[in-house]
Enzyme design. Structure first.
Site, PDB file in Angstrom:
ATOM      1  N   ASP A 315      19.274  38.447  32.420  1.00  0.00           N
ATOM      2  CA  ASP A 315      17.992  38.810  33.225  1.00  0.00           C
ATOM      3  C   ASP A 315      16.990  39.674  32.664  1.00  0.00           C
ATOM      4  O   ASP A 315      17.502  40.478  31.579  1.00  0.00           O
ATOM      5  CB  ASP A 315      18.492  39.272  34.535  1.00  0.00           C
ATOM      6  CG  ASP A 315      17.591  39.033  35.539  1.00  0.00           C
ATOM      7  OD1 ASP A 315      16.518  38.336  35.360  1.00  0.00           O
ATOM      8  OD2 ASP A 315      17.507  39.411  36.954  1.00  0.00           O
ATOM      9  N   ASP A 606      22.354  39.697  39.725  1.00  0.00           N
ATOM     10  CA  ASP A 606      22.410  40.621  40.639  1.00  0.00           C
ATOM     11  C   ASP A 606      22.490  40.070  42.096  1.00  0.00           C
ATOM     12  O   ASP A 606      22.668  40.799  42.920  1.00  0.00           O
ATOM     13  CB  ASP A 606      21.430  41.600  40.394  1.00  0.00           C
ATOM     14  CG  ASP A 606      19.913  40.983  40.444  1.00  0.00           C
ATOM     15  OD1 ASP A 606      20.091  39.692  40.679  1.00  0.00           O
ATOM     16  OD2 ASP A 606      19.021  41.469  40.138  1.00  0.00           O
ATOM     17  N   ASP A 610      23.633  34.535  42.100  1.00  0.00           N
ATOM     18  CA  ASP A 610      24.167  34.395  40.778  1.00  0.00           C
ATOM     19  C   ASP A 610      25.637  34.485  40.779  1.00  0.00           C
ATOM     20  O   ASP A 610      26.263  34.416  39.526  1.00  0.00           O
ATOM     21  CB  ASP A 610      23.710  35.536  40.119  1.00  0.00           C
ATOM     22  CG  ASP A 610      22.340  35.808  39.923  1.00  0.00           C
ATOM     23  OD1 ASP A 610      21.618  34.719  39.558  1.00  0.00           O
ATOM     24  OD2 ASP A 610      21.542  37.067  39.940  1.00  0.00           O
ATOM     25  N   THR A 705      59.491  58.932  15.116  1.00  0.00           N
ATOM     26  CA  THR A 705      58.353  58.972  14.181  1.00  0.00           C
ATOM     27  C   THR A 705      57.151  58.193  14.137  1.00  0.00           C
ATOM     28  O   THR A 705      56.400  58.447  13.719  1.00  0.00           O
ATOM     29  CB  THR A 705      58.924  59.407  12.708  1.00  0.00           C
ATOM     30  OG1 THR A 705      59.209  58.022  12.183  1.00  0.00           O
ATOM     31  CG2 THR A 705      60.237  60.053  12.773  1.00  0.00           C
TER      32      THR A 705
END
Length: 891
Positions: A315, A606, A610, A705
């Site tokens: 956007d 947002d 969407d 190890t």
């Protein structure tokens, strides 16, 4: 409503702060009870039966059959210890991801003493009056007291179609069907309303359901699934190798017990015990690192997907720009263009619409910080500068009807009581408002018909302002009648008088242009998908470097006329695109087309509309600061700072995590060769060459190890040039053929030659010849123990060289720096201490079968580390010369 407020000891103005604080102490936070449950036994059980653990269980069984119960017990201990370590790491990772919710505090707007406040949703109490708007999550159960909303009840009913909820009567019937009730866990998809809270926390409808819900099971990420398949492959290879060489060993003259010991050695040597937990921990560390940098990833698997992103659909407002609008220019039909701070005579006529047609609140020192859409805040600032009353309480008092902003219609309207009478006020995109206007405002306050020339003048002024990167809004109004209070939106928004235009400036973020450049270097295409004017969107895109090689601008009307094949061809062509004046459903179409042509897509959003595109994308990115709750819930990743540069950082982090997984896969796999070769040499020689390594020594290597250096490689900083390579293909697995060649053919073979050579050198130095007895009581037994100890120490030394070599896949170690990963040095220090303990402590010598080595032998073995690293460094140098620039791509 009076009865409801009376029962809740509240009122239309909400609670005061003291009453709300007291109720919060009594009722507790508005949160669902934490789910307990005995899920940990199942999680621990998974670690005891995964493919690599099953391989060790088989080895323990063979040890019992071979009559070596001590070895069988040691293998079982290793299985249990490794399962415990993996379980702890998995739980730690899950807790870390769950703790990320603290980065996304859910907030809601309530009335406290008649003043709108934004508070954490956890502090909502019964009696609070909550303000519900489009895109907001309902924070608690409540009853509407004013307004109407559309609510998505799918979380409770499974019904995907939003239902209408309106303040009014409360007929008897099931609560979920009551027309004036709203519930926690649902979201508002349209409208605006107020609701008084009737239940919080566990005393909500979703709280009741949660109490009946069991614990959600574990879901593996795709990366974990790939590695589990590799583990089964390793198990099959180990079992197949053992089954194939068992008769060879018997034919070569080995006893049945010796042949079983050989098979056990092959099984144990082929098990990379720390592989699965190390991957989980690396992913969790990547998620935590991203959260600290402003990107909250909602699931571990998203980290690996980020690394293969090929396209970002972003956007404009708030992502590329600062999302802080302020009026930069005004235009009126009578006076033309001007500046708000220089042409004060033009401002009042526009400010009257801006004052009324808004849902935002300006900051007020007496009340608190402002809230609302940045565009509306900028328009309110224009109205405040003109001396108008912009307080929300005044606006609400005079409002008679409201038609909220519609992202499809791109406009908003209100019907308000004004000193001159009831009036309609409308604001929105120029094209959306201009089409509803029939007149323009004259300088003396009168009206002139809006003819063709007038429309052309408005559009020319819009293009001029948009060309400067300004967001242009049209403001209009007209006198209203009583019929407008209940009329349909289309009727209210008709016959309007255009008051003028306002150009708002939202500056590009300083961080965006460098981030776009890094995306281009990484072979990532950036498209802009926005509802803004095409000229405005193009100006902003060019200012941050998008479309540097040629920018195409496609309007929503053109997009709507395209067939699917044409859209696929448009997106498959080189270059970047600005999609402007795009409706939310068109964003979903763009994402689907990109996925169809084989791209890995990250898309930002947002708003409520969407959500489908966010769900469809490979990586849905929601705005945490300005986005709606619906968008955040649908997204894979949430940006707490709404900054495009954070997306680029997240992609880089995803690549780094994935590459680190490959680094410790190379590190772990490389050790299988020097561990397997002694058993193959023993079997193929028919026992003439004794075992150069015992099973217990292999277990000491793999569990004692190897683990910490592998974990440290999971925290390796990004290799230079990582963001200058092409994105990883979607179909590419975590393990590539070149990795296996490097692990087994370069590092593994080099380590095997060095350690086998050290073993034979120690034996030959003591006078050994092939077939000479080396068992307990033999003259060469001590020399044999010294030789196997040398093999053990040599493999550890080769591990150190492999760890430094695995730090880079392409670049030289010099470009990374020896000290850039201090965790690796701590891991190597621990590795050296464990090795010294195994070799020199008497209790460890008795268990593992080692003896103390002299200083000369140790010094000789330490040379293995730089030799292994040096051979790999030369191989990488050869590949860099043979394949210059292969990893780069011009976007």
């Amino acid at each position: 409503m009076e009865r409801v407020f009376h029962e809740l000891r509240s009122g239309p103005a909400g609670l005061d702060d003291r009453d709300a604080a007291r109720r919060l102490r009594v009722q507790g936070p508005n949160a669902l009870p934490a789910r307990g449950g005995a899920s940990w036994p199942r999680a621990l059980g998974r670690q005891l039966v995964h493919p690599l653990a099953l391989l060790l269980w088989a080895a323990a069984g063979l040890a019992l059959v071979a009559g070596t119960p001590v070895l069988a017990a040691a293998v079982v201990v290793v299985v249990v210890l490794n399962a415990g370590l993996a379980f702890w790491q998995e739980q730690h990772a899950e807790h870390a991801v769950a703790a990320l919710e603290a980065y996304l505090p859910v907030r809601t707007r309530v009335l406290r003493g008649g003043v709108a406040r934004e508070i954490p949703a956890s502090e909502v109490v019964t009696g609070d009056v909550v303000l519900l708007v489009e895109g907001a999550a309902v924070p608690a159960d409540g009853r509407l007291v004013d307004g109407a909303v559309q609510v998505d009840l799918s979380a409770l009913t499974g019904e995907s179609v939003p239902v209408a909820r309106r303040a009014g009567t409360h007929p008897p019937g099931p609560p979920l069907e009551a027309p004036d009730l709203v519930f926690r866990g649902t979201t508002c998809t349209a409208g605006a309303a107020r609701a008084v809270v009737t239940g919080t926390g566990a005393h909500t409808e979703i709280g009741r359901i949660a109490a009946l819900t069991g614990h959600v099971g574990h879901h593996e990420s795709p990366l974990e699934t790939q590695v589990r398949r590799v583990a089964w492959l390793i198990a099959a290879v180990a079992v197949g190798t053992g089954a194939a060489f068992l008769p060879i060993g018997l034919l070569a003259g080995l006893s049945f017990t010796a042949a079983l010991v050989f098979a056990i050695g092959l099984l144990v040597a082929n098990v990379p015990e720390g592989l699965l937990p190390t991957i989980t921990l690396a992913l969790a560390a990547g998620v935590r690192s991203l959260a600290r940098r402003g990107a909250v990833v909602r699931r571990l698997s998203a980290v690996e997907t980020l690394g293969s992103t090929t396209v970002i659909c972003t956007d404009k407002t708030g992502t590329l720009t600062e999302n802080r609008m302020h009026p930069q220019a005004v235009w009126t039909p009578a006076g033309g263009r001007g500046r708000p701070d220089q042409d004060a005579d033009r401002v009042p006529v526009l400010a009257r619409v801006a004052q009324r047609c808004s849902e935002a609140d300006l900051p007020d020192p007496a009340v608190g910080p402002g809230s609302g859409d940045p565009t509306e805040l900028a328009l309110l600032a224009l109205a405040a500068a003109a001396g108008l009353d912009t307080r929300a309480a005044t606006r609400e008092r005079d409002r008679r009807a409201v038609h909220p902003f519609d992202p499809v219609l791109t406009r908003m309207s209100t019907v308000d009581t004004t000193p001159a009478g009831t009036a309609v006020h409308t604001k929105g995109a120029v094209e959306a408002v201009l089409g509803r206007c029939t007149a323009v405002r004259r300088a003396d306050g009168g009206e002139d018909p809006l003819d063709t020339d007038g429309r052309a003048a408005v559009l020319a002024a819009t293009a001029e302002l948009a060309g400067e990167g300004l967001r242009v809004l049209a403001l209009a109004g007209r006198p209203a009648s009583d019929a407008d209070l209940t009329a349909a939106r289309e009727d209210v928004e008709s016959g309007l008088v255009l008051e003028g235009l306002v150009g708002l400036l939202d500056r590009p973020r300083a961080s965006v242009a460098p981030a776009v450049a890094r995306c281009h270097a990484a072979g990532i295409t950036v498209h802009v998908v926005t509802g803004d004017h095409p000229v405005t969107a193009e100006a902003v895109a060019r200012s941050v470097g998008i479309g540097a090689g040629g920018l195409r601008v496609v309007g929503g009307d053109v997009l709507a006329s395209m067939r699917e094949r044409e859209l696929d061809e448009l997106l498959a062509a080189d270059g970047e695109i600005v999609f402007a004046r795009v409706a939310p459903e068109q964003k979903l179409r763009i994402v689907e087309a990109l996925v169809h042509v084989g791209e890995v897509v990250a898309v930002t959003g947002d708003g409520v509309n969407d959500a489908p595109a966010l769900r469809r994308a490979d990586i849905g990115v929601a705005m945490g600061a300005s986005g709606t709750d619906v968008a955040r819930e649908a997204a894979t990743m949430v940006l707490t700072d709404d900054d495009f540069a954070t997306i680029e950082r997240a992609v880089a982090a995803g690549r780094r995590v994935y590459e680190n997984v490959r680094k410790f896969v190379v590190y772990i796999f490389a050790h299988a060769v020097p561990e397997v070769v002694p058993f193959l040499l023993f079997a193929l020689s028919g026992g003439a060459v004794p075992l150069g390594l015992t099973v217990l020594q292999i277990l000491a290597i793999d569990l004692g190890t190897e683990t910490l250096p592998a974990l440290a490689l999971g925290r390796e900083p990004a290799e230079p040039g990582l963001m200058s390579r092409r994105p990883r293909p979607r179909t590419e697995g975590v393990i590539r053929a070149r990795m296996l060649w490097r692990a087994w053919g370069v590092l593994g073979v080099t380590s095997a030659v060095l350690t086998t050579g050290a073993f034979l050198l120690v034996l030959l130095r003591a006078g050994w010849s092939p077939g000479a007895p080396t068992g307990p009581g033999a003259a060469l037994h001590h020399a044999y123990l010294e030789a196997t100890t040398a093999t053990f120490v040599g493999i550890v030394a080769c591990q150190i060289g492999t760890a430094f070599a695995a730090r880079t896949e392409h670049a030289s170690l010099r470009t990374v720096g020896l000290t850039s990963n201090p965790l690796l040095w701590w891991g190597i220090g621990f590795e050296v201490l464990v090795t010294a303990a195994v070799v020199y402590l008497p209790v460890a010598q008795r268990i593992v079968g080692t003896v103390a080595l002299d200083a000369a032998t140790v010094a000789l073995l330490l040379v293995c580390a730089p030799v292994v690293w040096g051979v790999d460094e030369l191989d990488r140098w050869r590949r860099r010369r043979a394949e210059p620039g292969q990893e780069r791509r011009t976007p």
